[in-house]
Motif scaffolding. Structure first.
Motif, mmCIF file in Angstrom:
data_model
loop_
_atom_site.group_PDB
_atom_site.id
_atom_site.type_symbol
_atom_site.label_atom_id
_atom_site.label_comp_id
_atom_site.label_asym_id
_atom_site.label_seq_id
_atom_site.Cartn_x
_atom_site.Cartn_y
_atom_site.Cartn_z
ATOM 1 N N MET A 153 -7.541 1.820 3.926
ATOM 2 C CA MET A 153 -6.265 1.626 4.612
ATOM 3 C C MET A 153 -6.290 2.341 5.957
ATOM 4 S SD MET A 153 -3.432 1.970 1.564
ATOM 5 C CE MET A 153 -2.165 1.316 2.644
ATOM 6 N N PRO A 154 -6.836 1.703 6.994
ATOM 7 C CA PRO A 154 -6.863 2.349 8.313
ATOM 8 C C PRO A 154 -5.460 2.750 8.751
ATOM 9 C CG PRO A 154 -8.196 0.361 8.306
ATOM 10 C CD PRO A 154 -7.428 0.361 7.020
ATOM 11 N N ALA A 155 -5.373 3.875 9.425
ATOM 12 C CA ALA A 155 -4.074 4.346 9.915
ATOM 13 C C ALA A 155 -3.643 3.470 11.088
ATOM 14 C CB ALA A 155 -4.169 5.809 10.331
ATOM 15 N N ALA A 156 -3.147 2.288 10.748
ATOM 16 C CA ALA A 156 -2.763 1.306 11.761
ATOM 17 C C ALA A 156 -1.390 0.739 11.399
ATOM 18 C CB ALA A 156 -3.799 0.180 11.827
ATOM 19 N N PRO A 157 -0.321 1.464 11.730
ATOM 20 C CA PRO A 157 1.030 1.019 11.360
ATOM 21 C C PRO A 157 1.431 -0.269 12.072
ATOM 22 C CG PRO A 157 1.135 2.864 12.885
ATOM 23 C CD PRO A 157 -0.305 2.724 12.495
ATOM 24 N N GLY A 158 2.287 -1.030 11.399
ATOM 25 C CA GLY A 158 2.824 -2.240 12.005
ATOM 26 C C GLY A 158 4.035 -1.924 12.879
ATOM 27 N N PHE A 159 4.511 -2.952 13.568
ATOM 28 C CA PHE A 159 5.644 -2.768 14.474
ATOM 29 C C PHE A 159 6.786 -3.746 14.192
ATOM 30 C CE2 PHE A 159 2.191 -0.697 16.583
ATOM 31 C CZ PHE A 159 2.775 0.349 17.276
ATOM 32 N N TYR A 160 6.630 -4.576 13.148
ATOM 33 C CA TYR A 160 7.665 -5.572 12.884
ATOM 34 C C TYR A 160 8.962 -4.956 12.372
ATOM 35 C CZ TYR A 160 5.696 -5.315 8.111
ATOM 36 O OH TYR A 160 5.220 -4.889 6.898
ATOM 37 N N HIS A 161 8.919 -3.678 11.966
ATOM 38 C CA HIS A 161 10.160 -3.004 11.553
ATOM 39 C C HIS A 161 10.856 -2.328 12.734
ATOM 40 C CE1 HIS A 161 7.154 0.114 11.656
ATOM 41 N NE2 HIS A 161 7.962 1.061 11.275
ATOM 42 N N GLN A 162 10.337 -2.593 13.934
ATOM 43 C CA GLN A 162 10.935 -2.107 15.177
ATOM 44 C C GLN A 162 11.134 -0.582 15.162
ATOM 45 O OE1 GLN A 162 14.514 -4.449 15.742
ATOM 46 N NE2 GLN A 162 13.359 -6.260 16.344
ATOM 47 N N PRO A 163 10.033 0.150 15.115
ATOM 48 C CA PRO A 163 10.119 1.616 15.078
ATOM 49 C C PRO A 163 10.768 2.179 16.338
ATOM 50 C CG PRO A 163 7.880 0.898 15.554
ATOM 51 C CD PRO A 163 8.633 -0.325 15.173
ATOM 52 N N LYS A 164 11.571 3.191 16.143
ATOM 53 C CA LYS A 164 12.267 3.829 17.265
ATOM 54 C C LYS A 164 11.642 5.185 17.631
ATOM 55 C CE LYS A 164 15.456 0.599 17.508
ATOM 56 N NZ LYS A 164 15.003 -0.243 16.365
ATOM 57 N N GLN A 165 10.882 5.755 16.701
ATOM 58 C CA GLN A 165 10.284 7.058 16.941
ATOM 59 C C GLN A 165 8.987 7.173 16.148
ATOM 60 O OE1 GLN A 165 13.494 9.616 15.883
ATOM 61 N NE2 GLN A 165 13.580 8.940 13.754
ATOM 62 N N ILE A 166 8.228 8.212 16.448
ATOM 63 C CA ILE A 166 6.923 8.362 15.817
ATOM 64 C C ILE A 166 7.045 8.444 14.299
ATOM 65 C CG2 ILE A 166 4.968 9.940 15.550
ATOM 66 C CD1 ILE A 166 5.218 10.587 18.503
ATOM 67 N N SER A 167 8.091 9.091 13.813
ATOM 68 C CA SER A 167 8.260 9.231 12.363
ATOM 69 C C SER A 167 8.386 7.873 11.670
ATOM 70 C CB SER A 167 9.480 10.098 12.047
ATOM 71 O OG SER A 167 10.661 9.515 12.563
ATOM 72 N N ASP A 168 8.905 6.872 12.372
ATOM 73 C CA ASP A 168 8.998 5.522 11.798
ATOM 74 C C ASP A 168 7.602 4.933 11.584
ATOM 75 O OD1 ASP A 168 11.779 5.638 11.888
ATOM 76 O OD2 ASP A 168 11.866 4.751 13.887
ATOM 77 N N LEU A 169 6.698 5.197 12.506
ATOM 78 C CA LEU A 169 5.325 4.723 12.372
ATOM 79 C C LEU A 169 4.609 5.446 11.243
ATOM 80 C CD1 LEU A 169 4.372 4.557 16.161
ATOM 81 C CD2 LEU A 169 4.963 2.643 14.674
ATOM 82 N N VAL A 170 4.843 6.745 11.141
ATOM 83 C CA VAL A 170 4.256 7.526 10.052
ATOM 84 C C VAL A 170 4.754 7.002 8.708
ATOM 85 C CG1 VAL A 170 4.163 9.807 8.973
ATOM 86 C CG2 VAL A 170 3.941 9.587 11.464
ATOM 87 N N ASP A 171 6.057 6.786 8.611
ATOM 88 C CA ASP A 171 6.635 6.310 7.351
ATOM 89 C C ASP A 171 6.112 4.933 6.964
ATOM 90 O OD1 ASP A 171 8.048 8.586 6.893
ATOM 91 O OD2 ASP A 171 10.021 7.761 7.347
ATOM 92 N N PHE A 172 5.817 4.096 7.958
ATOM 93 C CA PHE A 172 5.271 2.765 7.652
ATOM 94 C C PHE A 172 3.965 2.896 6.876
ATOM 95 C CE2 PHE A 172 2.639 -0.914 8.327
ATOM 96 C CZ PHE A 172 3.514 -1.996 8.297
ATOM 97 N N MET A 173 3.065 3.740 7.375
ATOM 98 C CA MET A 173 1.776 3.910 6.706
ATOM 99 C C MET A 173 1.932 4.590 5.352
ATOM 100 S SD MET A 173 -0.825 2.523 8.041
ATOM 101 C CE MET A 173 -1.819 3.249 6.747
ATOM 102 N N VAL A 174 2.749 5.614 5.304
ATOM 103 C CA VAL A 174 2.930 6.344 4.047
ATOM 104 C C VAL A 174 3.558 5.437 2.988
ATOM 105 C CG1 VAL A 174 4.146 8.270 2.946
ATOM 106 C CG2 VAL A 174 3.052 8.588 5.171
ATOM 107 N N ALA A 175 4.464 4.574 3.403
ATOM 108 C CA ALA A 175 5.080 3.631 2.467
ATOM 109 C C ALA A 175 4.031 2.716 1.840
ATOM 110 C CB ALA A 175 6.146 2.799 3.182
ATOM 111 N N ARG A 176 3.111 2.242 2.662
ATOM 112 C CA ARG A 176 2.052 1.368 2.136
ATOM 113 C C ARG A 176 1.136 2.117 1.170
ATOM 114 N NH1 ARG A 176 0.790 -3.351 4.100
ATOM 115 N NH2 ARG A 176 0.085 -3.480 1.953
ATOM 116 N N ILE A 177 0.859 3.386 1.475
ATOM 117 C CA ILE A 177 0.032 4.186 0.576
ATOM 118 C C ILE A 177 0.738 4.394 -0.761
ATOM 119 C CG2 ILE A 177 -1.054 6.441 0.225
ATOM 120 C CD1 ILE A 177 -1.280 6.616 3.321
ATOM 121 N N LEU A 178 2.026 4.704 -0.713
ATOM 122 C CA LEU A 178 2.791 4.892 -1.949
ATOM 123 C C LEU A 178 2.827 3.612 -2.770
ATOM 124 C CD1 LEU A 178 5.772 7.036 -0.577
ATOM 125 C CD2 LEU A 178 3.837 7.827 -1.964
#
Length: 218
Positions: free
Chosen positions: A159-184
């Protein structure tokens, strides 16, 4: 209590590992934590967190920071061969290395087992468990790709650390949460960090855009 082994290594991406640890503990999961020397440098650089070098002191430090239950989090040293994660008879069946350096990928791919992180990963593979690697490197050389392919063919989840953008992230934490959500999700741990595809606002946004374009065309 569900058990998961989590390892931090020297690749960039400390916020991913930190957030993952936080959420695993919040879910009441028992975490066996392994931290490489390079990871400590990365966490100090990227997250302004100085992790204690001694495993027992680091355990106390993190328990206090996350307010986790007694016995829920244990940090092991790199040469602690008597830890549960070192043996197939006791190791958790799930392990995540996040972030995962390409050096760690190479060591796992060749079965080196020269330290506890490598040995724990080797155990999960040989026992048919779930091993998730979150590499963060760019560009990837042919050596990196060959090692990742070898592990993927063995059943390791890459799972490369490559967050998506379709959830329209507003801050870095949104990108972090995208990847962590997929891992969970891969671990089977419930999460509501981000809207799932088809259930968020992307469908409505796309429909509105299509309607606007159709109206303009007419």
């Amino acid at each position: 209590m569900q058990d998961i082994t989590l390892a931090f290594t020297g690749a960039s991406g400390a916020p991913y590992g930190w957030r993952l640890l936080e959420l695993l503990l919040q879910q009441g999961i028992r975490v066996h934590l392994l931290i490489s020397s390079a990871a400590r440098v990365v966490f100090a650089t990227e997250h302004d967190i100085k992790l204690a070098g001694a495993p027992d002191k680091c355990t106390t430090q993190l328990q206090n920071h996350f307010n986790s239950a007694d016995g829920q989090l244990t940090v092991y040293g790199k040469d602690d061969w008597f830890s549960p994660v070192a043996s197939g008879s006791a190791a958790p069946k799930q392990m995540v290395i996040c972030p995962c350096s390409t050096g760690t990928v190479a060591a796992i791919a060749c079965g080196a087992s020269d330290n506890l992180i490598e040995r724990a990963a080797d155990v999960v593979i040989k026992e048919g468990g779930k091993l998730i690697l979150v590499p963060r490197e760019s560009p990837l050389s042919a050596i990196h790709l060959e090692n990742l392919l070898k592990l993927a063919r063995l059943g390791v989840t890459i799972m490369p650390a490559a967050p998506g953008f379709y959830h329209q992230p507003k801050q870095i934490s949104d990108l972090v949460d995208f990847m962590v959500a997929r891992i969970l999700d891969q671990l089977g741990v419930k999460q509501q960090l981000t809207a799932r595809w088809g259930y968020g606002g992307e469908r409505a946004a796309a429909n509105n855009e299509n309607s606007t374009e159709t109206g303009e065309a007419e």
